[in-house]
Design an enzyme around this catalytic site. Structure first.
Site, short mmCIF file in Angstrom:
data_model
loop_
_atom_site.label_atom_id
_atom_site.label_comp_id
_atom_site.label_asym_id
_atom_site.label_seq_id
_atom_site.Cartn_x
_atom_site.Cartn_y
_atom_site.Cartn_z
CG HIS A 1 48.98 43.93 35.09
ND1 HIS A 1 47.64 43.99 35.24
CD2 HIS A 1 49.48 44.08 33.88
CE1 HIS A 1 47.33 44.54 33.96
NE2 HIS A 1 48.26 44.63 33.45
N PRO B 1 38.12 42.18 45.94
CG PRO B 1 38.34 43.99 47.36
CD PRO B 1 38.62 42.50 47.28
CG ASP B 2 35.80 44.71 40.60
OD1 ASP B 2 34.96 44.22 39.81
OD2 ASP B 2 35.63 45.66 41.31
CG PHE B 3 41.48 47.11 40.35
CD1 PHE B 3 41.75 45.83 39.76
CD2 PHE B 3 42.38 47.56 41.34
CE1 PHE B 3 42.87 44.87 40.19
CE2 PHE B 3 43.51 46.65 41.74
CZ PHE B 3 43.85 45.31 41.05
NE ARG B 4 40.22 50.86 35.76
CZ ARG B 4 41.15 49.80 35.77
NH1 ARG B 4 40.98 48.51 36.25
NH2 ARG B 4 42.34 50.53 35.79
CG ASP C 1 44.42 36.35 42.48
OD1 ASP C 1 43.47 36.92 42.01
OD2 ASP C 1 44.84 35.31 41.68
CG ASN D 1 42.94 38.59 38.41
OD1 ASN D 1 42.81 39.79 38.05
ND2 ASN D 1 41.95 37.65 38.53
#
Ligand code: APR
Length: 238
Positions: A121, A33-36, A106, A104
């Site tokens: 990040h 899932p993304d964040f916003r 991941d 990302n």
């Protein structure tokens, strides 16, 4: 859309120094899932706001709660690269793409075969003891309970940039360099809501700035081309 797509297809064919700048929307088609977005991480209910949990001060103040959230919601180790990751890796192999700049954490770009990946990040795959600096892989976090501890007793901290923390200056420098040299800057799967990452786009001075995003972004007006849709599906057809 068809017109924008065919223009982007031509730009890609003509490009030798594509730079891709992306975010969580690149991994949603891998099941992360993304964040916003409405179904994103920041819209799910927790006893504390997720953006507060993912901050440096919360990490120091309540490490137990941080790692409970982190293990439950930030690790997707079964996720596989999708068509977007694979196409970018292919363009790099073909000598068309010079760098992937991602927000990302991941590791899916590298899993797809991309080599020049600038992780603004950080990454969940890299973890270090805050006391002695010893490296630990992500399994050390998964297999441990509570606050993961190094052999020396120090806390093992994921190499993920938390709120209130700065970005790695060397990574930032390389990202600026890549963007200023790009003949095509392709931005996708990001709301461009978080700085300084989002500000990197301003270093592009060319006239081939293309945006592929499911929802509108602050960049829409400035982009030379905007494609609205799923980035995996769109890149797969380019
Ligand atoms: N295809 C295209 N766009 C998509 C897709 C998809 N399959 N899935 C989601 N999107 C878009 C959404 O419309 C949204 O605009 O991707 C964007 C994701 O935005 P965010 O959830 O804000 O993620 P991101 O931009 O990466 O956030 C930046 O915020 O919390 C911090 O550190 C965190 O790196 C993250 C940063």
């Amino acid at each position: 859309m068809e017109n924008a797509f065919s223009i982007l297809k031509q730009w890609v064919q003509e490009s030798r120094r594509i730079v891709f700048f992306g975010g969580a929307g690149v991994s949603t088609e891998s099941g992360i899932p993304d964040f916003r977005s409405t179904d994103g991480l920041y819209h799910q209910q927790y006893d504390d706001p997720p953006e507060e949990i993912l901050s440096h001060s919360f990490f120091l103040r309540r490490p137990e709660d941080f790692f409970r959230f982190y293990r439950a919601k930030m690790l997707f180790l079964d996720a596989k690269p999708n068509a977007a990751h694979k196409k970018l890796a292919q363009w790099e192999r073909e000598g068309k793409l010079s760098a992937v700049i991602t927000q990302n954490i991941d590791g899916l770009h590298q899993a797809a075969g991309s080599e020049r990946v600038l992780e603004l990040h950080g990454s969940v795959l890299r973890n270090h003891c805050m006391n002695c600096g010893k490296f630990y892989d992500v399994q050390s976090i998964v297999r441990s309970q509570g606050v993961p501890r190094c052999d020396c007793g120090g806390i093992i901290k994921p190499d993920v940039v938390l709120y209130e923390e700065g970005l790695d200056t060397q990574t930032l420098r390389e990202a600026v360099e890549a963007i200023t040299q790009a003949d095509l800057l392709l931005v996708g799967g990001t709301s461009l809501a978080v700085y300084p990452a989002a500000g990197l786009v301003d270093y592009y001075t060319g006239s081939r700035l293309a945006l592929i995003n499911r929802d509108a972004t602050p960049l829409d007006q400035r982009a030379n081309l905007v494609l609205r849709g799923k980035i995996g599906e769109i890149l797969a057809q380019l």
